[in-house]
Design an enzyme around this catalytic site. Structure first.
Site, PDB file in Angstrom:
ATOM      1  N   ASP A   1      -7.795  -5.421   0.113  1.00  0.00           N
ATOM      2  CA  ASP A   1      -8.433  -6.104  -1.189  1.00  0.00           C
ATOM      3  C   ASP A   1      -7.892  -7.786  -0.856  1.00  0.00           C
ATOM      4  O   ASP A   1      -8.458  -8.569  -1.672  1.00  0.00           O
ATOM      5  CB  ASP A   1      -7.703  -5.856  -2.472  1.00  0.00           C
TER       6      ASP A   1
ATOM      7  N   HIS B   1       0.709  -1.271   0.162  1.00  0.00           N
ATOM      8  CA  HIS B   1      -0.007   0.227  -0.083  1.00  0.00           C
ATOM      9  C   HIS B   1       0.882   1.251   0.010  1.00  0.00           C
ATOM     10  O   HIS B   1       1.850   1.283   0.584  1.00  0.00           O
ATOM     11  CB  HIS B   1      -0.907  -0.125   1.190  1.00  0.00           C
TER      12      HIS B   1
HETATM   13  C1  LIG Z   1      -0.541  -0.733  -4.049  1.00  0.00           C
HETATM   14  C2  LIG Z   1       1.066  -0.549  -4.532  1.00  0.00           C
HETATM   15  C3  LIG Z   1       0.693   0.028  -6.291  1.00  0.00           C
HETATM   16  C4  LIG Z   1       1.649   0.452  -3.809  1.00  0.00           C
HETATM   17  O1  LIG Z   1       2.843   0.413  -4.472  1.00  0.00           O
HETATM   18  P1  LIG Z   1       3.974   1.569  -4.054  1.00  0.00           P
HETATM   19  O2  LIG Z   1       3.471   2.399  -2.896  1.00  0.00           O
HETATM   20  O3  LIG Z   1       4.356   2.429  -5.275  1.00  0.00           O
HETATM   21  O4  LIG Z   1       5.116   0.826  -3.722  1.00  0.00           O
HETATM   22  P2  LIG Z   1       6.542   0.573  -4.511  1.00  0.00           P
HETATM   23  O5  LIG Z   1       5.985   0.246  -5.806  1.00  0.00           O
HETATM   24  O6  LIG Z   1       7.488   1.626  -4.231  1.00  0.00           O
HETATM   25  O7  LIG Z   1       7.179  -0.789  -3.694  1.00  0.00           O
HETATM   26  C5  LIG Z   1       8.118  -0.796  -2.834  1.00  0.00           C
HETATM   27  C6  LIG Z   1       8.736  -1.872  -2.743  1.00  0.00           C
HETATM   28  O8  LIG Z   1       7.928  -3.099  -1.970  1.00  0.00           O
HETATM   29  C7  LIG Z   1       7.678  -4.062  -3.214  1.00  0.00           C
HETATM   30  N1  LIG Z   1       6.347  -4.354  -3.336  1.00  0.00           N
HETATM   31  C8  LIG Z   1       5.157  -3.400  -3.329  1.00  0.00           C
HETATM   32  N2  LIG Z   1       4.071  -4.239  -3.335  1.00  0.00           N
HETATM   33  C9  LIG Z   1       4.372  -5.211  -3.600  1.00  0.00           C
HETATM   34  C10 LIG Z   1       3.586  -6.511  -3.911  1.00  0.00           C
HETATM   35  N3  LIG Z   1       2.303  -6.473  -3.860  1.00  0.00           N
HETATM   36  N4  LIG Z   1       4.335  -7.545  -4.194  1.00  0.00           N
HETATM   37  C11 LIG Z   1       5.605  -7.611  -4.122  1.00  0.00           C
HETATM   38  N5  LIG Z   1       6.163  -6.754  -3.877  1.00  0.00           N
HETATM   39  C12 LIG Z   1       5.877  -5.685  -3.584  1.00  0.00           C
HETATM   40  C13 LIG Z   1       8.151  -3.415  -4.642  1.00  0.00           C
HETATM   41  O9  LIG Z   1       8.629  -4.530  -5.521  1.00  0.00           O
HETATM   42  C14 LIG Z   1       9.218  -2.438  -4.053  1.00  0.00           C
HETATM   43  O10 LIG Z   1      10.278  -3.304  -3.702  1.00  0.00           O
HETATM   44  P3  LIG Z   1      11.690  -2.735  -4.040  1.00  0.00           P
HETATM   45  O11 LIG Z   1      12.340  -1.506  -3.223  1.00  0.00           O
HETATM   46  O12 LIG Z   1      12.617  -3.905  -3.916  1.00  0.00           O
HETATM   47  O13 LIG Z   1      11.797  -2.245  -5.679  1.00  0.00           O
HETATM   48  C15 LIG Z   1       1.647  -1.977  -4.874  1.00  0.00           C
HETATM   49  O14 LIG Z   1       2.020  -2.212  -3.345  1.00  0.00           O
HETATM   50  C16 LIG Z   1       1.097  -2.730  -5.550  1.00  0.00           C
HETATM   51  O15 LIG Z   1       1.101  -3.105  -6.780  1.00  0.00           O
HETATM   52  N6  LIG Z   1       0.420  -3.955  -5.003  1.00  0.00           N
HETATM   53  C17 LIG Z   1      -0.385  -4.669  -5.680  1.00  0.00           C
HETATM   54  C18 LIG Z   1      -1.839  -4.541  -6.210  1.00  0.00           C
HETATM   55  C19 LIG Z   1      -3.035  -4.133  -4.954  1.00  0.00           C
HETATM   56  O16 LIG Z   1      -3.020  -4.987  -4.155  1.00  0.00           O
HETATM   57  N7  LIG Z   1      -3.495  -2.925  -5.090  1.00  0.00           N
HETATM   58  C20 LIG Z   1      -4.458  -2.447  -4.009  1.00  0.00           C
HETATM   59  C21 LIG Z   1      -4.007  -1.347  -3.276  1.00  0.00           C
HETATM   60  S1  LIG Z   1      -5.180  -1.195  -1.934  1.00  0.00           S
END
Ligand SMILES: CC(C)(COP(=O)(O)OP(=O)(O)OC[C@H]1O[C@@H](n2cnc3c(N)ncnc32)[C@H](O)[C@@H]1OP(=O)(O)O)[C@@H](O)C(=O)NCCC(=O)NCCS
Length: 377
Positions: A314, A260
């Protein structure tokens, strides 16, 4: 004046708001200052919607009036039903919902968004009619007739009745009600921000909500609950969890329902939903998906240690809807049925001091390029 560019506007405030607050370090979510744990244990979705929209818990008579206004506006025009019938059977229900909500605006064309009374009735219509549209499309696309709402049933009983043609047991309608409370609002997320950008142009509320529905559909936002159930089905058994997750993470893929932008601990809504799963599956029989999900959470905690990536809202909601027999494609529309309360609360708030959203950009293209005639390119 030069500004730092923040991809995804991460950490950049886009509004002042008193609707809700998240403390991502402590895992606390409050609607109008009231903790989500209290609301999910003691409130109802409609009471929570009223709290979000009007800023305080309603008095008994106020809640009765709001509940009755909603109950009396659940019906949808036969032309909206006709519109839904014309859409492809394999179309995504979020697209159908977006189209139907945009069309609603043509039937209720009050364009003056400064008219407080008109805005109240728009909010009532949107909260009341979204479940009817979702249930109607679910039935129509498989060739069944639309079931009109029943005024004597409460909000969730009526939705499940319109979906399944039978009045649900209390345990199901109550469980759905808690899910709606948990999905009703979540500060400045992508769909709320989208609605606010649209609202800032003084567009009508149906257009505001239609644009929010579009943003909610994506798999990085509301669409993640569908992806979670697909993932759990693909994994199949708890024994398959470790190899599946290892392979996914090695390929730098995301685990759906995890992570998140704001929470760096477990999403408090996921904790409540997990408790709901425990109770529900004890009362109504086990869910194989839940067994897999618990193992995913356990193994992911180990594999993602130190990254601040935990289950989000979710992760467990889809498992509950699956147990209710709801088709996977309808999970995000149910999210929209709840979140419309939050979208509208932000819209009400925004109208008090509106300013057109018009952010800046950092231009990285060229300047002063010559126009080359087509025969010379
Ligand atoms: C929600 C989301 C977009 C937030 O992403 P964000 O704040 O931009 O976080 P980042 O993309 O900067 O991720 C930070 C680190 O955690 C990891 N990470 C984040 N979410 C992850 C996930 N769902 N699975 C595996 N690794 C994850 C990233 O790979 C990154 O690792 P790194 O630093 O080694 O590259 C992301 O967590 C995601 O894509 N989740 C899956 C989709 C989901 O469940 N969405 C519903 C949200 S309520």
């Amino acid at each position: 004046m030069p500004h730092d560019f923040m991809p995804g506007l991460a950490g950049v405030p886009a509004a002042r708001s008193a609707v809700s607050d998240v403390d991502g370090q402590r895992g606390v979510l409050e609607y109008r200052g009231i903790r989500i744990e209290d609301l999910s244990a003691r409130s109802t979705f409609l009471e929570t919607a009223s709290l979000l929209l009007f800023g305080r818990l309603p008095a008994k008579l106020e809640l009765e009036r709001f509940t009755s206004d909603i109950a009396l506006h659940r019906r949808i025009k036969y032309r909206i039903i006709d519109l839904l019938k014309c859409l492809p059977e394999q179309g995504h229900p979020m697209d159908a919902l977006q189209a139907a909500v945009a069309a609603l605006g043509m039937f209720y064309p009050g364009r003056n968004v400064q008219d407080i009374d008109n805005n109240y009735w728009s909010a009532v219509r949107l909260i009341a009619k979204l479940p009817t549209i979702v249930a109607a499309y679910a039935r129509l696309r498989r060739g069944d007739d639309h079931i009109p709402p029943r005024d004597d049933l409460n909000f969730c009983e009526n939705f499940l009745y319109m979906l399944t043609d039978s009045v649900p047991q209390k345990v199901w309608s109550h469980t759905l009600d808690v899910c709606l409370i948990l999905h009703a609002e979540h500060t400045m997320n992508a769909s709320t921000f989208t609605g606010m950008v649209t609202g800032s142009t003084l567009a009508d509320p149906y257009t505001v909500v239609a644009s929010s529905i579009g943003a909610l559909k994506g798999p990085l936002h509301g669409g993640a609950n569908e992806a979670v159930v697909h993932m759990l089905r693909e994994i199949g058994t708890p024994a398959q969890v470790r190899p599946y997750l290892k392979k996914k993470l090695q390929a730098k893929e995301r685990i759906m329902g995890f992570g998140h932008r704001v929470y760096k601990v477990k999403d408090p809504r996921a904790t409540i939903l997990q408790g709901l799963c425990d109770r529900l599956f004890r009362e109504c029989g086990a869910s194989p998906l839940y067994e897999v999900a618990l193992e995913v959470e356990r193994v992911a905690a180990e594999l993602l240690r130190g990254k601040g990536v935990y289950p989000n809202v979710d992760f467990y909601s889809g498992i509950i809807y699956d147990k209710m027999g709801i088709e996977v494609e309808f999970f995000t529309p149910i999210f929209a049925i709840a979140r419309v309360a939050g979208w509208l609360a932000h819209w009400f708030e925004q109208l008090q001091e509106n300013k057109l959203f018009r952010p800046d950009q950092i231009y990285e293209g060229e300047h002063d390029r010559p126009y080359v005639p087509i025969e010379k390119r």
